[in-house]
Design a protein around this motif. Sequence first.
Motif, PDB file in Angstrom:
ATOM      1  N   LYS A  38      41.270  39.106  44.847  1.00 52.26           N
ATOM      2  CA  LYS A  38      40.444  38.967  45.453  1.00 52.26           C
ATOM      3  C   LYS A  38      41.529  38.631  46.959  1.00 52.26           C
ATOM      4  N   LYS A  39      42.426  37.992  47.183  1.00 53.98           N
ATOM      5  CA  LYS A  39      43.062  37.919  48.148  1.00 53.98           C
ATOM      6  C   LYS A  39      43.806  39.354  48.802  1.00 53.98           C
ATOM      7  N   VAL A  40      44.268  39.314  47.805  1.00 51.33           N
ATOM      8  CA  VAL A  40      45.414  40.801  47.503  1.00 51.33           C
ATOM      9  C   VAL A  40      44.226  42.335  48.324  1.00 51.33           C
ATOM     10  N   ALA A  41      43.513  41.955  47.320  1.00 56.40           N
ATOM     11  CA  ALA A  41      41.719  43.617  47.594  1.00 56.40           C
ATOM     12  C   ALA A  41      42.167  43.096  49.802  1.00 56.40           C
ATOM     13  N   LYS A  42      41.915  41.936  49.866  1.00 54.48           N
ATOM     14  CA  LYS A  42      41.992  41.803  51.417  1.00 54.48           C
ATOM     15  C   LYS A  42      43.187  42.202  51.891  1.00 54.48           C
ATOM     16  N   LYS A  43      43.821  41.525  51.551  1.00 51.43           N
ATOM     17  CA  LYS A  43      45.519  41.742  52.121  1.00 51.43           C
ATOM     18  C   LYS A  43      45.550  43.088  52.777  1.00 51.43           C
ATOM     19  N   ILE A  44      45.855  44.488  51.477  1.00 48.01           N
ATOM     20  CA  ILE A  44      45.200  45.491  51.403  1.00 48.01           C
ATOM     21  C   ILE A  44      43.991  46.255  52.345  1.00 48.01           C
ATOM     22  N   LEU A  45      42.589  46.048  52.261  1.00 46.79           N
ATOM     23  CA  LEU A  45      41.987  46.431  53.603  1.00 46.79           C
ATOM     24  C   LEU A  45      43.038  46.168  54.515  1.00 46.79           C
ATOM     25  N   LEU A  98      38.114  45.108  45.557  1.00 39.53           N
ATOM     26  CA  LEU A  98      37.812  46.209  46.873  1.00 39.53           C
ATOM     27  C   LEU A  98      36.675  45.981  47.229  1.00 39.53           C
ATOM     28  N   ILE A  99      36.040  47.027  46.396  1.00 38.94           N
ATOM     29  CA  ILE A  99      34.513  47.017  46.481  1.00 38.94           C
ATOM     30  C   ILE A  99      34.105  45.224  47.576  1.00 38.94           C
ATOM     31  N   ASN A 100      34.231  44.602  46.821  1.00 40.22           N
ATOM     32  CA  ASN A 100      33.641  43.423  47.353  1.00 40.22           C
ATOM     33  C   ASN A 100      33.575  43.177  48.866  1.00 40.22           C
ATOM     34  N   ALA A 101      35.361  43.358  48.638  1.00 45.52           N
ATOM     35  CA  ALA A 101      35.769  43.144  50.165  1.00 45.52           C
ATOM     36  C   ALA A 101      35.269  43.229  51.536  1.00 45.52           C
ATOM     37  N   CYS A 102      34.753  45.193  51.075  1.00 51.53           N
ATOM     38  CA  CYS A 102      34.576  45.788  51.406  1.00 51.53           C
ATOM     39  C   CYS A 102      33.077  46.028  52.392  1.00 51.53           C
ATOM     40  N   GLU A 159      50.863  41.709  42.130  1.00 50.87           N
ATOM     41  CA  GLU A 159      52.002  42.153  43.096  1.00 50.87           C
ATOM     42  C   GLU A 159      51.845  43.117  43.258  1.00 50.87           C
ATOM     43  N   VAL A 160      51.990  43.522  44.513  1.00 49.18           N
ATOM     44  CA  VAL A 160      51.787  45.490  45.385  1.00 49.18           C
ATOM     45  C   VAL A 160      52.834  45.019  45.845  1.00 49.18           C
ATOM     46  N   VAL A 161      52.546  46.582  46.256  1.00 52.15           N
ATOM     47  CA  VAL A 161      53.627  46.974  47.445  1.00 52.15           C
ATOM     48  C   VAL A 161      52.766  48.042  48.058  1.00 52.15           C
ATOM     49  N   PHE A 162      52.314  47.973  49.723  1.00 49.78           N
ATOM     50  CA  PHE A 162      51.013  48.903  50.035  1.00 49.78           C
ATOM     51  C   PHE A 162      52.397  49.954  51.480  1.00 49.78           C
ATOM     52  N   LEU A 163      52.408  51.075  50.663  1.00 52.75           N
ATOM     53  CA  LEU A 163      53.677  51.997  51.098  1.00 52.75           C
ATOM     54  C   LEU A 163      52.273  53.166  51.908  1.00 52.75           C
ATOM     55  N   ILE A 167      50.163  54.019  49.590  1.00 53.02           N
ATOM     56  CA  ILE A 167      50.372  54.063  47.412  1.00 53.02           C
ATOM     57  C   ILE A 167      49.948  53.203  47.605  1.00 53.02           C
ATOM     58  N   ILE A 168      49.384  52.306  46.072  1.00 46.73           N
ATOM     59  CA  ILE A 168      49.495  50.785  46.044  1.00 46.73           C
ATOM     60  C   ILE A 168      50.111  50.586  45.048  1.00 46.73           C
ATOM     61  N   LEU A 169      52.035  50.197  44.786  1.00 50.94           N
ATOM     62  CA  LEU A 169      52.612  50.364  43.967  1.00 50.94           C
ATOM     63  C   LEU A 169      51.881  48.557  43.349  1.00 50.94           C
ATOM     64  N   ASN A 170      52.029  49.206  41.803  1.00 58.22           N
ATOM     65  CA  ASN A 170      52.029  48.072  41.021  1.00 58.22           C
ATOM     66  C   ASN A 170      52.986  48.126  40.329  1.00 58.22           C
ATOM     67  N   ASP A 171      53.371  47.664  40.117  1.00 62.56           N
ATOM     68  CA  ASP A 171      54.602  46.638  38.614  1.00 62.56           C
ATOM     69  C   ASP A 171      54.013  46.344  37.878  1.00 62.56           C
ATOM     70  N   VAL A 172      53.883  47.570  36.188  1.00 59.42           N
ATOM     71  CA  VAL A 172      53.498  46.441  35.692  1.00 59.42           C
ATOM     72  C   VAL A 172      54.553  46.765  34.481  1.00 59.42           C
ATOM     73  N   SER A 173      55.582  46.805  34.996  1.00 56.20           N
ATOM     74  CA  SER A 173      56.727  46.334  33.571  1.00 56.20           C
ATOM     75  C   SER A 173      56.705  44.852  32.999  1.00 56.20           C
ATOM     76  N   ASN A 174      55.820  43.993  34.508  1.00 56.33           N
ATOM     77  CA  ASN A 174      56.373  42.558  34.630  1.00 56.33           C
ATOM     78  C   ASN A 174      54.969  42.681  33.920  1.00 56.33           C
ATOM     79  N   THR A 175      54.273  42.534  32.346  1.00 56.28           N
ATOM     80  CA  THR A 175      53.156  41.968  32.102  1.00 56.28           C
ATOM     81  C   THR A 175      52.263  40.931  32.858  1.00 56.28           C
ATOM     82  N   ASP A 176      52.569  39.896  33.506  1.00 56.05           N
ATOM     83  CA  ASP A 176      52.015  39.245  34.848  1.00 56.05           C
ATOM     84  C   ASP A 176      50.943  39.808  35.318  1.00 56.05           C
ATOM     85  N   PHE A 177      51.266  40.913  35.630  1.00 57.37           N
ATOM     86  CA  PHE A 177      50.310  41.273  36.719  1.00 57.37           C
ATOM     87  C   PHE A 177      49.789  42.618  36.459  1.00 57.37           C
ATOM     88  N   GLY A 178      49.201  42.813  37.625  1.00 56.96           N
ATOM     89  CA  GLY A 178      48.541  44.529  37.269  1.00 56.96           C
ATOM     90  C   GLY A 178      47.303  45.116  36.097  1.00 56.96           C
TER      91      GLY A 178
END
Length: 397
Positions: free
Chosen positions: A382-389, A220-224, A364-368, A346-357
Amino acid sequence: MNSLTNKNIILGVSGSISAYKAPDIVRRLQDLGAQVKVILTEGGAKFITELSLQSISKNKVHYNLWDEDAELSMGHIELAKWTDAILIAPASANTIANIALGKANDLLSSVILASNAALLIAPAMNLKMYQSHALQDNLLTLISRHAIIIKPESGEQACGDIGIGRLVEPLSIAKQVAKQFISTKLTGKKVLITLGATIEAIDPVRFISNHSSGKMGMALINACIEMGASVICIYGNITTTLNEKSNNMPIISAQQMYTKVMNNIAGQDIFIACAAVSDFSVKNTKNQKIKKDGKNLILELIPNKDILADVCKLGKKPICMGFAAETQNTLKNAQKKLKNKGCDVIILNDVSNTDFGSNVDENEVVFLSQNLNKKIAKNSKKKVAKKILAIFIKEYL
Ligand code: C5P
Protein backbone atom coordinates in the motif's frame (compact mmCIF):
# COMPACT_ATOMS: atom_id res chain seq x y z
CA MET A 1 -9.75 20.26 -11.36
CA ASN A 2 -12.64 19.32 -9.06
CA SER A 3 -14.27 16.04 -9.86
CA LEU A 4 -16.63 13.51 -8.34
CA THR A 5 -14.98 10.48 -9.96
CA ASN A 6 -15.43 7.41 -7.71
CA LYS A 7 -17.67 9.38 -5.32
CA ASN A 8 -21.03 8.15 -4.09
CA ILE A 9 -23.52 10.93 -3.45
CA ILE A 10 -26.95 10.83 -1.81
CA LEU A 11 -29.26 13.54 -3.09
CA GLY A 12 -32.08 14.32 -0.66
CA VAL A 13 -35.02 15.96 -2.42
CA SER A 14 -37.53 17.67 -0.14
CA GLY A 15 -40.77 19.60 -0.59
CA SER A 16 -40.18 22.72 -2.65
CA ILE A 17 -41.45 23.77 -6.05
CA SER A 18 -37.82 23.74 -7.22
CA ALA A 19 -37.74 19.96 -6.77
CA TYR A 20 -38.38 19.93 -10.52
CA LYS A 21 -34.67 20.80 -10.85
CA ALA A 22 -33.61 17.63 -9.01
CA PRO A 23 -33.15 15.49 -12.16
CA ASP A 24 -30.86 18.18 -13.55
CA ILE A 25 -28.85 18.15 -10.30
CA VAL A 26 -28.51 14.35 -10.62
CA ARG A 27 -27.21 14.83 -14.19
CA ARG A 28 -24.66 17.48 -13.21
CA LEU A 29 -23.37 15.30 -10.36
CA GLN A 30 -23.07 12.38 -12.79
CA ASP A 31 -21.29 14.61 -15.33
CA LEU A 32 -18.61 15.19 -12.68
CA GLY A 33 -18.28 11.42 -12.25
CA ALA A 34 -20.52 10.65 -9.26
CA GLN A 35 -22.81 7.70 -8.60
CA VAL A 36 -26.06 9.18 -7.30
CA LYS A 37 -28.80 7.68 -5.15
CA VAL A 38 -31.87 9.79 -4.41
CA ILE A 39 -33.84 9.92 -1.17
CA LEU A 40 -37.21 11.54 -1.70
CA THR A 41 -39.03 12.99 1.32
CA GLU A 42 -42.82 12.92 1.58
CA GLY A 43 -42.90 16.63 0.65
CA GLY A 44 -40.49 16.12 -2.24
CA ALA A 45 -42.73 13.41 -3.69
CA LYS A 46 -45.53 16.01 -4.05
CA PHE A 47 -43.41 17.90 -6.60
CA ILE A 48 -41.42 15.31 -8.51
CA THR A 49 -42.02 11.65 -9.33
CA GLU A 50 -39.96 8.72 -8.15
CA LEU A 51 -39.92 7.43 -11.72
CA SER A 52 -38.19 10.45 -13.23
CA LEU A 53 -35.50 10.46 -10.52
CA GLN A 54 -35.03 6.71 -10.88
CA SER A 55 -34.65 6.94 -14.67
CA ILE A 56 -32.06 9.71 -14.45
CA SER A 57 -30.06 8.37 -11.50
CA LYS A 58 -30.26 4.77 -12.83
CA ASN A 59 -30.70 3.73 -9.20
CA LYS A 60 -33.73 2.84 -7.12
CA VAL A 61 -35.16 5.91 -5.37
CA HIS A 62 -35.32 5.50 -1.60
CA TYR A 63 -38.10 7.16 0.39
CA ASN A 64 -39.53 4.89 3.05
CA LEU A 65 -37.82 4.39 6.42
CA TRP A 66 -40.04 1.40 7.12
CA ASP A 67 -39.73 -0.40 3.79
CA GLU A 68 -38.86 -4.01 4.73
CA ASP A 69 -37.55 -4.84 1.24
CA ALA A 70 -35.30 -1.78 1.29
CA GLU A 71 -33.95 -2.73 4.70
CA LEU A 72 -33.04 -6.15 3.36
CA SER A 73 -31.19 -4.67 0.37
CA MET A 74 -30.00 -1.19 1.31
CA GLY A 75 -31.53 0.25 4.46
CA HIS A 76 -30.66 3.55 6.14
CA ILE A 77 -27.43 2.29 7.72
CA GLU A 78 -26.20 0.83 4.44
CA LEU A 79 -27.03 4.06 2.61
CA ALA A 80 -25.18 6.03 5.29
CA LYS A 81 -22.11 3.80 4.86
CA TRP A 82 -22.30 3.91 1.05
CA THR A 83 -22.29 7.67 0.62
CA ASP A 84 -19.29 10.03 0.48
CA ALA A 85 -21.48 13.15 0.76
CA ILE A 86 -25.13 13.97 1.35
CA LEU A 87 -26.63 16.85 -0.59
CA ILE A 88 -30.13 18.14 0.16
CA ALA A 89 -31.37 20.10 -2.83
CA PRO A 90 -33.87 21.57 -2.62
CA ALA A 91 -33.93 21.71 1.18
CA SER A 92 -37.32 22.84 2.51
CA ALA A 93 -37.78 24.75 5.79
CA ASN A 94 -39.38 21.63 7.27
CA THR A 95 -36.49 19.32 6.32
CA ILE A 96 -33.93 21.85 7.60
CA ALA A 97 -35.80 22.09 10.95
CA ASN A 98 -36.00 18.32 11.19
CA ILE A 99 -32.26 17.88 10.68
CA ALA A 100 -31.35 20.77 12.99
CA LEU A 101 -33.39 19.03 15.71
CA GLY A 102 -31.57 15.76 15.06
CA LYS A 103 -34.81 13.91 14.35
CA ALA A 104 -34.91 10.49 12.74
CA ASN A 105 -38.53 10.48 11.67
CA ASP A 106 -37.97 9.80 7.97
CA LEU A 107 -35.37 8.07 5.80
CA LEU A 108 -33.38 11.21 4.92
CA SER A 109 -33.01 12.45 8.51
CA SER A 110 -32.12 8.92 9.70
CA VAL A 111 -29.40 8.52 7.05
CA ILE A 112 -27.95 11.92 7.99
CA LEU A 113 -27.81 10.94 11.67
CA ALA A 114 -26.11 7.65 10.81
CA SER A 115 -23.48 9.19 8.52
CA ASN A 116 -20.17 11.01 8.98
CA ALA A 117 -20.17 12.11 5.33
CA ALA A 118 -20.08 15.79 4.38
CA LEU A 119 -23.55 17.38 4.48
CA LEU A 120 -24.47 20.09 1.97
CA ILE A 121 -27.78 21.91 2.16
CA ALA A 122 -29.26 24.00 -0.64
CA PRO A 123 -32.33 25.76 0.78
CA ALA A 124 -35.14 26.82 -1.55
CA MET A 125 -38.26 28.54 -0.28
CA ASN A 126 -40.24 31.76 -0.14
CA LEU A 127 -38.08 34.73 0.93
CA LYS A 128 -40.07 35.40 4.12
CA MET A 129 -39.66 31.79 5.20
CA TYR A 130 -35.95 31.95 4.36
CA GLN A 131 -35.46 35.16 6.32
CA SER A 132 -37.43 33.93 9.35
CA HIS A 133 -35.51 33.77 12.65
CA ALA A 134 -36.44 30.13 13.08
CA LEU A 135 -34.99 29.09 9.71
CA GLN A 136 -31.84 31.19 10.15
CA ASP A 137 -31.32 29.76 13.65
CA ASN A 138 -31.64 26.25 12.26
CA LEU A 139 -29.07 27.01 9.55
CA LEU A 140 -26.65 28.37 12.18
CA THR A 141 -27.12 25.18 14.20
CA LEU A 142 -26.30 23.10 11.13
CA ILE A 143 -23.27 25.26 10.27
CA SER A 144 -22.00 24.73 13.82
CA ARG A 145 -22.15 21.00 13.03
CA HIS A 146 -20.05 21.58 9.89
CA ALA A 147 -22.88 21.45 7.36
CA ILE A 148 -22.22 23.52 4.23
CA ILE A 149 -25.04 25.83 3.25
CA ILE A 150 -25.40 26.57 -0.45
CA LYS A 151 -27.02 29.96 -0.05
CA PRO A 152 -30.07 30.50 -2.27
CA GLU A 153 -30.10 33.17 -4.97
CA SER A 154 -32.26 36.25 -5.31
CA GLY A 155 -34.81 36.66 -8.05
CA GLU A 156 -38.42 36.13 -8.94
CA GLN A 157 -39.96 33.32 -6.94
CA ALA A 158 -42.62 30.82 -7.91
CA CYS A 159 -45.10 32.60 -5.62
CA GLY A 160 -44.49 35.92 -7.46
CA ASP A 161 -42.40 37.54 -4.67
CA ILE A 162 -38.98 38.90 -5.54
CA GLY A 163 -36.03 38.24 -3.23
CA ILE A 164 -33.73 35.61 -1.78
CA GLY A 165 -34.84 31.96 -1.74
CA ARG A 166 -34.34 30.59 -5.27
CA LEU A 167 -32.45 27.31 -5.57
CA VAL A 168 -28.91 27.76 -6.89
CA GLU A 169 -28.37 26.47 -10.46
CA PRO A 170 -27.72 22.67 -10.65
CA LEU A 171 -24.22 22.96 -12.17
CA SER A 172 -23.10 25.33 -9.46
CA ILE A 173 -24.55 23.00 -6.77
CA ALA A 174 -22.69 20.01 -8.27
CA LYS A 175 -19.42 21.98 -8.37
CA GLN A 176 -19.80 22.88 -4.70
CA VAL A 177 -20.20 19.20 -3.84
CA ALA A 178 -17.04 18.41 -5.83
CA LYS A 179 -15.14 21.12 -3.93
CA GLN A 180 -15.53 19.09 -0.74
CA PHE A 181 -13.12 16.49 -2.05
CA ILE A 182 -9.40 16.99 -2.31
CA SER A 183 -8.27 16.94 -5.90
CA THR A 184 -4.88 15.62 -7.00
CA LYS A 185 -3.14 15.54 -10.34
CA LEU A 186 -4.65 12.08 -10.84
CA THR A 187 -8.18 13.40 -10.32
CA GLY A 188 -10.21 12.79 -13.46
CA LYS A 189 -7.36 10.87 -15.15
CA LYS A 190 -8.14 7.55 -16.85
CA VAL A 191 -5.94 4.68 -15.78
CA LEU A 192 -5.93 1.14 -17.16
CA ILE A 193 -4.15 -1.43 -14.97
CA THR A 194 -3.44 -5.11 -15.59
CA LEU A 195 -2.75 -7.38 -12.64
CA GLY A 196 -2.59 -10.95 -11.44
CA ALA A 197 -1.42 -14.10 -13.14
CA THR A 198 -2.57 -15.29 -16.54
CA ILE A 199 -3.48 -18.96 -16.96
CA GLU A 200 -2.44 -20.95 -20.06
CA ALA A 201 -4.42 -24.14 -20.55
CA ILE A 202 -2.64 -27.44 -21.30
CA ASP A 203 -5.85 -29.45 -21.31
CA PRO A 204 -9.25 -28.94 -19.59
CA VAL A 205 -7.78 -29.56 -16.11
CA ARG A 206 -4.11 -28.53 -16.28
CA PHE A 207 -2.50 -25.19 -16.86
CA ILE A 208 0.69 -23.10 -16.72
CA SER A 209 0.61 -20.06 -14.46
CA ASN A 210 2.71 -18.24 -11.84
CA HIS A 211 2.65 -17.08 -8.21
CA SER A 212 1.43 -13.53 -8.79
CA SER A 213 -1.21 -12.49 -6.25
CA GLY A 214 -2.27 -9.19 -7.83
CA LYS A 215 -1.62 -7.43 -4.49
CA MET A 216 0.78 -4.81 -5.90
CA GLY A 217 -1.61 -4.01 -8.76
CA MET A 218 -4.53 -3.80 -6.35
CA ALA A 219 -2.59 -1.44 -4.07
CA LEU A 220 -1.99 0.79 -7.12
CA ILE A 221 -5.67 0.63 -8.07
CA ASN A 222 -6.77 1.58 -4.55
CA ALA A 223 -4.32 4.49 -4.45
CA CYS A 224 -5.39 5.72 -7.92
CA ILE A 225 -9.06 5.59 -6.88
CA GLU A 226 -8.33 7.42 -3.63
CA MET A 227 -6.65 10.14 -5.71
CA GLY A 228 -9.70 10.51 -7.95
CA ALA A 229 -8.66 8.55 -11.04
CA SER A 230 -11.13 6.51 -13.02
CA VAL A 231 -9.73 2.99 -13.25
CA ILE A 232 -10.19 0.02 -15.56
CA CYS A 233 -8.85 -3.12 -13.89
CA ILE A 234 -8.08 -6.07 -16.18
CA TYR A 235 -7.27 -8.95 -13.90
CA GLY A 236 -6.16 -12.54 -14.15
CA ASN A 237 -5.88 -14.95 -11.25
CA ILE A 238 -5.63 -12.95 -8.00
CA THR A 239 -5.75 -13.72 -4.29
CA THR A 240 -6.82 -10.24 -3.25
CA THR A 241 -10.12 -8.35 -3.11
CA LEU A 242 -11.28 -6.19 -6.01
CA ASN A 243 -12.13 -2.53 -5.52
CA GLU A 244 -15.79 -2.06 -6.44
CA LYS A 245 -15.11 1.49 -7.62
CA SER A 246 -12.98 0.32 -10.56
CA ASN A 247 -14.37 -1.10 -13.78
CA ASN A 248 -13.32 -4.71 -13.25
CA MET A 249 -12.81 -7.03 -16.23
CA PRO A 250 -11.72 -10.62 -15.64
CA ILE A 251 -9.58 -12.58 -18.11
CA ILE A 252 -7.94 -15.98 -18.02
CA SER A 253 -5.21 -16.24 -20.66
CA ALA A 254 -2.54 -13.83 -21.88
CA GLN A 255 -4.30 -13.67 -25.26
CA GLN A 256 -7.55 -12.65 -23.53
CA MET A 257 -5.69 -10.01 -21.52
CA TYR A 258 -4.12 -8.70 -24.74
CA THR A 259 -7.53 -8.39 -26.46
CA LYS A 260 -9.19 -6.77 -23.41
CA VAL A 261 -6.39 -4.22 -23.06
CA MET A 262 -6.38 -3.34 -26.77
CA ASN A 263 -10.18 -2.99 -26.81
CA ASN A 264 -10.11 -0.59 -23.87
CA ILE A 265 -6.88 1.37 -24.21
CA ALA A 266 -8.21 4.20 -26.43
CA GLY A 267 -8.63 7.39 -24.44
CA GLN A 268 -6.67 6.16 -21.40
CA ASP A 269 -4.14 8.60 -19.93
CA ILE A 270 -2.02 6.03 -18.11
CA PHE A 271 -1.33 2.31 -18.62
CA ILE A 272 0.14 0.32 -15.73
CA ALA A 273 1.16 -3.21 -16.68
CA CYS A 274 1.40 -4.92 -13.32
CA ALA A 275 0.19 -8.35 -14.46
CA ALA A 276 2.48 -11.35 -14.50
CA VAL A 277 1.69 -12.29 -18.08
CA SER A 278 2.74 -15.71 -19.22
CA ASP A 279 5.47 -15.37 -21.85
CA PHE A 280 4.29 -18.56 -23.55
CA SER A 281 1.09 -20.44 -24.25
CA VAL A 282 0.66 -24.09 -25.18
CA LYS A 283 0.63 -24.63 -28.95
CA ASN A 284 -1.91 -27.43 -29.14
CA THR A 285 -4.18 -27.19 -26.11
CA LYS A 286 -5.99 -30.53 -25.84
CA ASN A 287 -9.78 -30.65 -25.62
CA GLN A 288 -9.66 -33.84 -23.54
CA LYS A 289 -7.57 -34.60 -20.46
CA ILE A 290 -4.13 -35.91 -21.48
CA LYS A 291 -3.66 -39.50 -20.29
CA LYS A 292 -0.33 -40.64 -18.85
CA ASP A 293 1.28 -43.55 -20.69
CA GLY A 294 4.63 -43.86 -18.89
CA LYS A 295 6.41 -41.88 -21.63
CA ASN A 296 7.76 -38.33 -21.53
CA LEU A 297 5.29 -35.67 -22.53
CA ILE A 298 6.61 -32.85 -24.67
CA LEU A 299 4.66 -29.61 -24.70
CA GLU A 300 5.36 -27.12 -27.43
CA LEU A 301 5.14 -23.53 -26.16
CA ILE A 302 4.68 -20.53 -28.38
CA PRO A 303 5.49 -16.94 -27.37
CA ASN A 304 2.64 -14.66 -26.33
CA LYS A 305 2.35 -11.12 -27.64
CA ASP A 306 3.86 -8.49 -25.34
CA ILE A 307 0.94 -6.31 -24.25
CA LEU A 308 3.06 -3.53 -22.76
CA ALA A 309 5.37 -3.32 -25.77
CA ASP A 310 2.40 -3.18 -28.16
CA VAL A 311 0.61 -0.48 -26.13
CA CYS A 312 3.84 1.53 -26.21
CA LYS A 313 3.81 1.28 -30.01
CA LEU A 314 0.32 2.79 -30.35
CA GLY A 315 0.12 6.09 -32.22
CA LYS A 316 -1.63 7.84 -29.35
CA LYS A 317 -0.03 5.96 -26.49
CA PRO A 318 -0.83 6.58 -22.82
CA ILE A 319 2.00 7.15 -20.34
CA CYS A 320 3.17 3.57 -19.77
CA MET A 321 4.53 1.97 -16.62
CA GLY A 322 5.73 -1.63 -16.61
CA PHE A 323 7.06 -3.95 -13.95
CA ALA A 324 10.17 -6.08 -14.17
CA ALA A 325 10.61 -9.01 -11.84
CA GLU A 326 14.30 -9.91 -12.06
CA THR A 327 16.57 -12.40 -10.32
CA GLN A 328 20.00 -11.46 -11.73
CA ASN A 329 21.67 -8.39 -13.27
CA THR A 330 18.51 -6.74 -12.08
CA LEU A 331 19.26 -3.10 -12.94
CA LYS A 332 20.76 -3.91 -16.32
CA ASN A 333 17.85 -6.16 -17.29
CA ALA A 334 15.27 -3.63 -16.13
CA GLN A 335 16.99 -0.84 -18.10
CA LYS A 336 16.97 -3.08 -21.15
CA LYS A 337 13.22 -3.64 -20.68
CA LEU A 338 12.61 0.10 -20.41
CA LYS A 339 14.33 0.62 -23.74
CA ASN A 340 13.14 -2.47 -25.62
CA LYS A 341 9.49 -2.12 -24.66
CA GLY A 342 9.60 1.65 -25.23
CA CYS A 343 7.83 2.44 -21.96
CA ASP A 344 8.19 5.52 -19.78
CA VAL A 345 8.71 3.83 -16.43
CA ILE A 346 9.82 0.42 -15.24
CA ILE A 347 9.32 -0.61 -11.64
CA LEU A 348 12.11 -3.04 -10.89
CA ASN A 349 11.30 -5.81 -8.48
CA ASP A 350 14.25 -7.92 -7.34
CA VAL A 351 12.66 -11.32 -6.76
CA SER A 352 15.90 -13.15 -6.02
CA ASN A 353 15.16 -12.34 -2.39
CA THR A 354 11.87 -14.17 -1.81
CA ASP A 355 10.88 -11.82 1.02
CA PHE A 356 9.75 -9.39 -1.65
CA GLY A 357 7.65 -9.50 -4.79
CA SER A 358 4.78 -11.80 -5.63
CA ASN A 359 2.28 -13.17 -3.17
CA VAL A 360 3.63 -11.29 -0.14
CA ASP A 361 2.37 -8.13 1.51
CA GLU A 362 5.57 -6.09 1.35
CA ASN A 363 7.72 -4.93 -1.51
CA GLU A 364 10.94 -3.09 -2.27
CA VAL A 365 11.33 -1.63 -5.74
CA VAL A 366 13.31 0.76 -7.91
CA PHE A 367 11.55 3.43 -9.96
CA LEU A 368 13.38 3.58 -13.28
CA SER A 369 12.90 6.00 -16.14
CA GLN A 370 15.24 7.58 -18.65
CA ASN A 371 16.28 10.22 -16.12
CA LEU A 372 15.52 8.56 -12.83
CA ASN A 373 16.77 5.66 -10.75
CA LYS A 374 15.05 5.89 -7.38
CA LYS A 375 14.91 3.15 -4.76
CA ILE A 376 11.66 2.80 -2.81
CA ALA A 377 12.55 1.13 0.48
CA LYS A 378 10.86 -2.00 1.79
CA ASN A 379 7.34 -1.25 2.97
CA SER A 380 3.77 -2.48 2.70
CA LYS A 381 2.55 -2.70 -0.90
CA LYS A 382 0.00 0.00 0.00
CA LYS A 383 2.77 2.45 0.96
CA VAL A 384 4.99 1.44 -1.95
CA ALA A 385 2.08 2.05 -4.36
CA LYS A 386 1.60 5.55 -2.95
CA LYS A 387 5.31 6.30 -3.30
CA ILE A 388 5.40 5.02 -6.89
CA LEU A 389 2.44 7.26 -7.76
CA ALA A 390 3.93 10.27 -5.97
CA ILE A 391 7.12 10.02 -8.07
CA PHE A 392 5.06 9.31 -11.21
CA ILE A 393 2.86 12.38 -10.66
CA LYS A 394 5.90 14.59 -10.07
CA GLU A 395 7.64 13.38 -13.21
CA TYR A 396 4.77 13.04 -15.67
CA LEU A 397 1.65 15.03 -14.66
O1 C5P B 1 9.37 -9.06 -20.43
P1 C5P B 1 8.78 -9.21 -19.07
O2 C5P B 1 7.68 -10.25 -19.03
O3 C5P B 1 9.76 -9.42 -17.98
O4 C5P B 1 8.13 -7.78 -18.79
C1 C5P B 1 7.38 -7.49 -17.67
C2 C5P B 1 6.45 -6.34 -17.94
O5 C5P B 1 5.83 -6.49 -19.20
C3 C5P B 1 5.32 -6.31 -16.95
O6 C5P B 1 4.94 -4.96 -16.83
C4 C5P B 1 4.24 -7.13 -17.64
O7 C5P B 1 2.94 -6.78 -17.18
C5 C5P B 1 4.45 -6.76 -19.09
N1 C5P B 1 4.14 -7.84 -20.04
C6 C5P B 1 3.08 -7.70 -20.90
N2 C5P B 1 2.81 -8.69 -21.81
C7 C5P B 1 3.55 -9.81 -21.86
C8 C5P B 1 4.63 -9.96 -20.98
C9 C5P B 1 4.88 -8.97 -20.08
O8 C5P B 1 2.39 -6.69 -20.85
N3 C5P B 1 3.25 -10.74 -22.73
